[in-house]
Design a protein around this motif. Structure first.
Motif, short mmCIF file in Angstrom:
data_model
loop_
_atom_site.label_atom_id
_atom_site.label_comp_id
_atom_site.label_asym_id
_atom_site.label_seq_id
_atom_site.Cartn_x
_atom_site.Cartn_y
_atom_site.Cartn_z
N TYR A 195 0.84 -1.19 0.00
CA TYR A 195 0.00 0.00 0.00
C TYR A 195 0.89 1.25 0.00
N GLY A 196 0.64 2.16 -0.94
CA GLY A 196 1.43 3.38 -1.01
C GLY A 196 0.66 4.49 -1.70
N ASP A 197 1.10 5.72 -1.44
CA ASP A 197 0.36 6.89 -1.94
C ASP A 197 1.11 7.71 -2.97
N ASP A 198 2.43 7.50 -3.09
CA ASP A 198 3.29 8.43 -3.82
C ASP A 198 4.04 7.70 -4.93
N PRO A 199 4.40 8.40 -6.02
CA PRO A 199 5.17 7.73 -7.08
C PRO A 199 6.45 7.06 -6.58
N GLY A 200 7.01 7.56 -5.49
CA GLY A 200 8.18 6.90 -4.91
C GLY A 200 7.87 5.52 -4.37
N ASP A 201 6.59 5.20 -4.20
CA ASP A 201 6.18 3.87 -3.71
C ASP A 201 5.99 2.86 -4.84
N LEU A 202 6.05 3.31 -6.08
CA LEU A 202 5.75 2.41 -7.20
C LEU A 202 6.70 1.23 -7.26
N THR A 203 7.97 1.45 -6.93
CA THR A 203 8.91 0.33 -6.95
C THR A 203 8.49 -0.74 -5.94
N MET A 204 8.01 -0.32 -4.78
CA MET A 204 7.55 -1.25 -3.75
C MET A 204 6.27 -1.95 -4.20
N LEU A 205 5.32 -1.17 -4.71
CA LEU A 205 4.04 -1.75 -5.12
C LEU A 205 4.21 -2.77 -6.24
N SER A 206 5.16 -2.49 -7.14
CA SER A 206 5.37 -3.37 -8.29
C SER A 206 6.04 -4.69 -7.93
N MET A 207 6.52 -4.78 -6.71
CA MET A 207 7.24 -5.99 -6.27
C MET A 207 6.31 -7.11 -5.82
N VAL A 208 5.02 -6.79 -5.60
CA VAL A 208 4.11 -7.79 -5.02
C VAL A 208 2.94 -8.06 -5.96
N GLY A 209 2.24 -9.12 -5.65
CA GLY A 209 1.13 -9.52 -6.51
C GLY A 209 -0.15 -8.77 -6.26
N ARG A 210 -0.24 -8.09 -5.08
CA ARG A 210 -1.51 -7.44 -4.72
C ARG A 210 -1.25 -6.01 -4.22
N PRO A 211 -0.91 -5.10 -5.13
CA PRO A 211 -0.66 -3.71 -4.74
C PRO A 211 -1.95 -2.90 -4.67
N THR A 212 -1.94 -1.86 -3.83
CA THR A 212 -3.08 -0.94 -3.71
C THR A 212 -2.56 0.49 -3.59
N VAL A 213 -3.17 1.39 -4.32
CA VAL A 213 -2.85 2.82 -4.24
C VAL A 213 -3.76 3.47 -3.21
N VAL A 214 -3.16 4.34 -2.39
CA VAL A 214 -3.90 5.07 -1.37
C VAL A 214 -3.96 6.54 -1.76
N GLY A 215 -5.16 7.12 -1.82
CA GLY A 215 -5.29 8.53 -2.11
C GLY A 215 -5.49 8.83 -3.58
N ALA A 216 -5.30 10.11 -3.92
CA ALA A 216 -5.70 10.58 -5.25
C ALA A 216 -4.56 11.21 -6.04
N HIS A 217 -3.33 10.85 -5.76
CA HIS A 217 -2.23 11.39 -6.57
C HIS A 217 -2.47 11.01 -8.03
N PRO A 218 -2.50 12.00 -8.93
CA PRO A 218 -2.89 11.69 -10.32
C PRO A 218 -2.00 10.67 -11.02
N ARG A 219 -0.72 10.74 -10.78
CA ARG A 219 0.17 9.76 -11.41
C ARG A 219 -0.09 8.36 -10.87
N MET A 220 -0.40 8.29 -9.57
CA MET A 220 -0.66 6.98 -8.96
C MET A 220 -1.99 6.40 -9.42
N THR A 221 -3.02 7.23 -9.48
CA THR A 221 -4.32 6.70 -9.90
C THR A 221 -4.30 6.32 -11.39
N ALA A 222 -3.53 7.06 -12.19
CA ALA A 222 -3.39 6.71 -13.60
C ALA A 222 -2.66 5.38 -13.75
N HIS A 223 -1.62 5.20 -12.96
CA HIS A 223 -0.87 3.95 -12.99
C HIS A 223 -1.76 2.79 -12.54
N ALA A 224 -2.56 3.04 -11.51
CA ALA A 224 -3.46 2.00 -11.02
C ALA A 224 -4.48 1.61 -12.09
#
Length: 245
Positions: A195-224
């Motif tokens: 679980y992460g909210d910021d583009p800096g968390d994308l490396t962490m989120l991409s490492m697992v099979g079940r990632p979740t974005v928290v909040g409304a950061h536009p780059r994060m929601t677009a990636h999600a």
């Protein structure tokens, strides 16, 4: 409005370990905790109006607005603490968190609810954060987190902060931390959550099979949306309010 998948159900097969990874600031709690501690310290020293805080922090805000990397901004923050005993920072952070808890810590309700479900399912819980141990550990101790991997300050032989960073937990370092935690717990990344909210968390989120974005950061929601990841709102616990930098 983009529609995102629902949160996946939690794995409850206890025959294999599962790890749930969380960023901390703006994912579990709605603030940048080191800056909150700085504000607290200065207020105790007489900065009732916040003038001293603004004088110190505004240059860092300007750096961030110019697009410099998070580690560069954080490095400038650490420079503000050169010569301060680390034990004093830790002790003050405990007092800061006790005060914050009494007034109402702005935890992010959906993420903390998810954390509690992971704990109830017997999953290992890990915080991986660019923040520092002083403010993270009071929070993670309170929440019952199993492991904290974060940015570490450089200390001299007398235990004073040098103003430098010994280990920065940003970007690729978060992926390395995930790998180490997966190895420690013997977990398959495909079974794990993050679980992460910021583009800096994308490396962490991409490492697992079940990632979740928290909040409304536009780059994060677009990636999600592009990758079919669920998104949860950064809704605060009732009666609390976000603390700005």
């Amino acid at each position: 409005m983009t529609s995102h998948p629902a949160l996946p159900s939690l794995t409850t097969d206890h025959s294999r370990p599962v790890v749930a990874f969380f960023d901390a600031d703006e994912t579990l709690i709605a603030m940048k905790t080191p800056f909150s501690l700085l504000r607290y310290r200065l207020r105790r020293q007489g900065d009732v109006t916040g003038t001293a805080y603004e004088r110190l922090v505004d240059p860092l805000r300007r750096l961030a607005s110019m697009g410099v990397t998070p580690v560069e901004v954080v490095s400038k923050f650490y420079e503000l603490h050169a010569g301060i005993p680390w034990d004093d920072v830790i002790a003050e952070a405990r007092e800061w968190y006790a005060d914050l808890r009494e007034r109402g810590a702005p935890f992010i309700e959906p993420t903390v609810a998810r954390l509690r479900r992971h704990q109830a399912a017997g999953h290992h819980t890990v915080v991986i954060s660019g923040s520092w141990p002083a403010t993270l550990h009071p929070i993670t101790d309170d929440l019952g987190i199993d492991l904290v991997l974060c940015t570490e300050p450089e200390l001299d032989g007398a235990g004073l902060m040098t103003g430098a960073i010994r280990h920065a937990m940003f970007g690729p370092a978060k992926a390395d931390a995930v790998r180490k935690a997966l190895e420690k717990f013997g977990a398959d990344p495909a079974d794990c959550y993050a679980y992460g909210d910021d583009p800096g968390d994308l490396t962490m989120l991409s490492m697992v099979g079940r990632p979740t974005v928290v909040g409304a950061h536009p780059r994060m929601t677009a990636h999600a949306a592009e990758h079919g990841w669920p998104v949860v709102p950064a809704t605060l616990m009732p009666g609390t309010r976000r603390q700005p930098v």
